[in-house]
Design a protein around this motif. Structure first.
Motif, PDB file in Angstrom:
ATOM      1  N   ARG A   6      37.478  35.529  42.739  1.00 50.23           N
ATOM      2  CA  ARG A   6      38.813  35.593  42.145  1.00 50.23           C
ATOM      3  C   ARG A   6      38.789  36.585  40.984  1.00 50.23           C
ATOM      4  NH1 ARG A   6      42.146  31.386  43.777  1.00 50.23           N
ATOM      5  NH2 ARG A   6      41.089  29.671  44.863  1.00 50.23           N
ATOM      6  N   ASP A   8      41.371  38.335  38.015  1.00 53.77           N
ATOM      7  CA  ASP A   8      42.656  38.189  37.348  1.00 53.77           C
ATOM      8  C   ASP A   8      42.931  39.360  36.416  1.00 53.77           C
ATOM      9  OD1 ASP A   8      43.392  35.611  38.410  1.00 53.77           O
ATOM     10  OD2 ASP A   8      41.883  34.725  37.095  1.00 53.77           O
ATOM     11  N   SER A  64      45.879  40.828  40.290  1.00 49.65           N
ATOM     12  CA  SER A  64      45.049  39.638  40.510  1.00 49.65           C
ATOM     13  C   SER A  64      44.882  39.460  42.011  1.00 49.65           C
ATOM     14  CB  SER A  64      45.706  38.392  39.905  1.00 49.65           C
ATOM     15  OG  SER A  64      45.903  38.550  38.512  1.00 49.65           O
ATOM     16  N   TRP A  65      43.676  39.081  42.433  1.00 46.71           N
ATOM     17  CA  TRP A  65      43.442  38.888  43.855  1.00 46.71           C
ATOM     18  C   TRP A  65      42.296  37.914  44.087  1.00 46.71           C
ATOM     19  CZ3 TRP A  65      42.084  43.681  41.600  1.00 46.71           C
ATOM     20  CH2 TRP A  65      40.725  43.995  41.582  1.00 46.71           C
ATOM     21  N   ARG A  66      42.190  37.499  45.314  1.00 49.89           N
ATOM     22  CA  ARG A  66      41.035  36.716  45.750  1.00 49.89           C
ATOM     23  C   ARG A  66      40.500  37.366  47.018  1.00 49.89           C
ATOM     24  NH1 ARG A  66      45.437  33.407  47.372  1.00 49.89           N
ATOM     25  NH2 ARG A  66      45.407  32.920  49.605  1.00 49.89           N
ATOM     26  N   THR A  73      43.183  39.465  49.178  1.00 52.81           N
ATOM     27  CA  THR A  73      44.578  39.036  49.205  1.00 52.81           C
ATOM     28  C   THR A  73      45.136  39.133  47.791  1.00 52.81           C
ATOM     29  OG1 THR A  73      44.220  37.521  51.051  1.00 52.81           O
ATOM     30  CG2 THR A  73      46.166  37.148  49.694  1.00 52.81           C
ATOM     31  N   THR A  75      47.292  38.344  44.748  1.00 55.06           N
ATOM     32  CA  THR A  75      47.956  37.109  44.304  1.00 55.06           C
ATOM     33  C   THR A  75      48.916  37.343  43.141  1.00 55.06           C
ATOM     34  OG1 THR A  75      46.078  36.590  42.848  1.00 55.06           O
ATOM     35  CG2 THR A  75      46.057  35.648  45.078  1.00 55.06           C
ATOM     36  N   GLY A  76      48.856  38.506  42.509  1.00 58.49           N
ATOM     37  CA  GLY A  76      49.770  38.771  41.407  1.00 58.49           C
ATOM     38  C   GLY A  76      49.712  40.219  40.976  1.00 58.49           C
TER      39      GLY A  76
END
Length: 236
Positions: A6, A8, A64-66, A73, A75-76
């Protein structure tokens, strides 16, 4: 099974994006701490998606991703500062910078210093400054980051210092040698230009002209002769 990672609020820029499935995007990014990264932005093409207008080239972002493998992917996304979007010919130059990064940098290979140079180059060309010195210095730094650093201060065979008043033949996979009229390969370049490029101080039209010819020859050879779409739109 690989470990879920993860990340951020990582400083990043979008290099390229294309549609994926009905409402998503496949995005190629250049991040400061993680290098080039490919990711899926799910739902980013929906009319009400907040990311719809953010995931554009030349916009400083905090992403932000994972990830659990090659493709992450998203995420933000939020804005990460101000760089004036390039316009006109500067826009084409910006796309050339993006093509260079896509061609030369491997995914998941952090290049924080080059990231800072990339952002500074965007800032310079967006402000309307002469793009030629900016491009030449960025090309030189990109080659170094990619493992193709140029020898600019010494002859490749003898090790002698480059002389400003001499002429040299520069070959991509070797370096500079004294110029001879019978040479059938390499680029002719003055010692003054080699030393100016080493200092990253390209003042004068001759130095810029020779540096452009030299760097383009080296870049094209490393790219296997594949052209750059942006060059056909900006003929300098």
């Amino acid at each position: 099974m690989s470990t879920l990672e993860r990340v951020d609020l990582e400083p990043a820029f979008v290099l390229h994006a294309r549609s994926w499935r009905e409402t998503s995007l496949l995005v190629e990014t250049f991040s400061r701490g993680h290098g080039r990264f490919g990711m899926v932005a799910r739902g980013a093409r929906r009319p009400k998606s907040r990311m719809r207008g953010l995931l554009q080239p030349f916009v400083p972002l905090l992403l932000s991703w994972r990830s659990r493998g090659e493709l992450a992917t998203l995420t933000g996304a939020e804005t990460g500062g101000i760089v004036l979007p390039p316009a006109g010919s500067a826009l084409v130059i910006g796309f050339y910078l993006n093509e260079l990064v896509l061609r030369f940098l491997h995914r998941h290979d952090p290049e924080p210093t080059l990231f800072d140079h990339y952002r500074a180059a965007l800032d310079e060309i967006s402000q309307g400054n002469d793009p030629e010195p900016v491009l030449r210095v960025f090309e030189k730094r990109l080659l170094q980051a990619a493992g193709y650093a140029l020898e600019l201060e010494r002859e490749v065979r003898s090790g002698l210092a480059i002389e400003p008043d001499a002429s040299y033949r520069y070959t991509t996979h070797a370096g500079p040698e004294p110029w001879s009229d019978g040479a059938d390969s390499g680029v002719r370049v003055s010692g003054t230009t080699l030393l100016a490029l080493a200092r990253e101080d390209l003042a004068g039209r001759r130095a810029l002209r020779e540096a452009r010819r030299l760097l383009r020859s080296i870049i094209d050879e490393h790219c296997g002769g594949r052209g750059f779409a942006s060059r056909s739109l900006w003929r300098r």
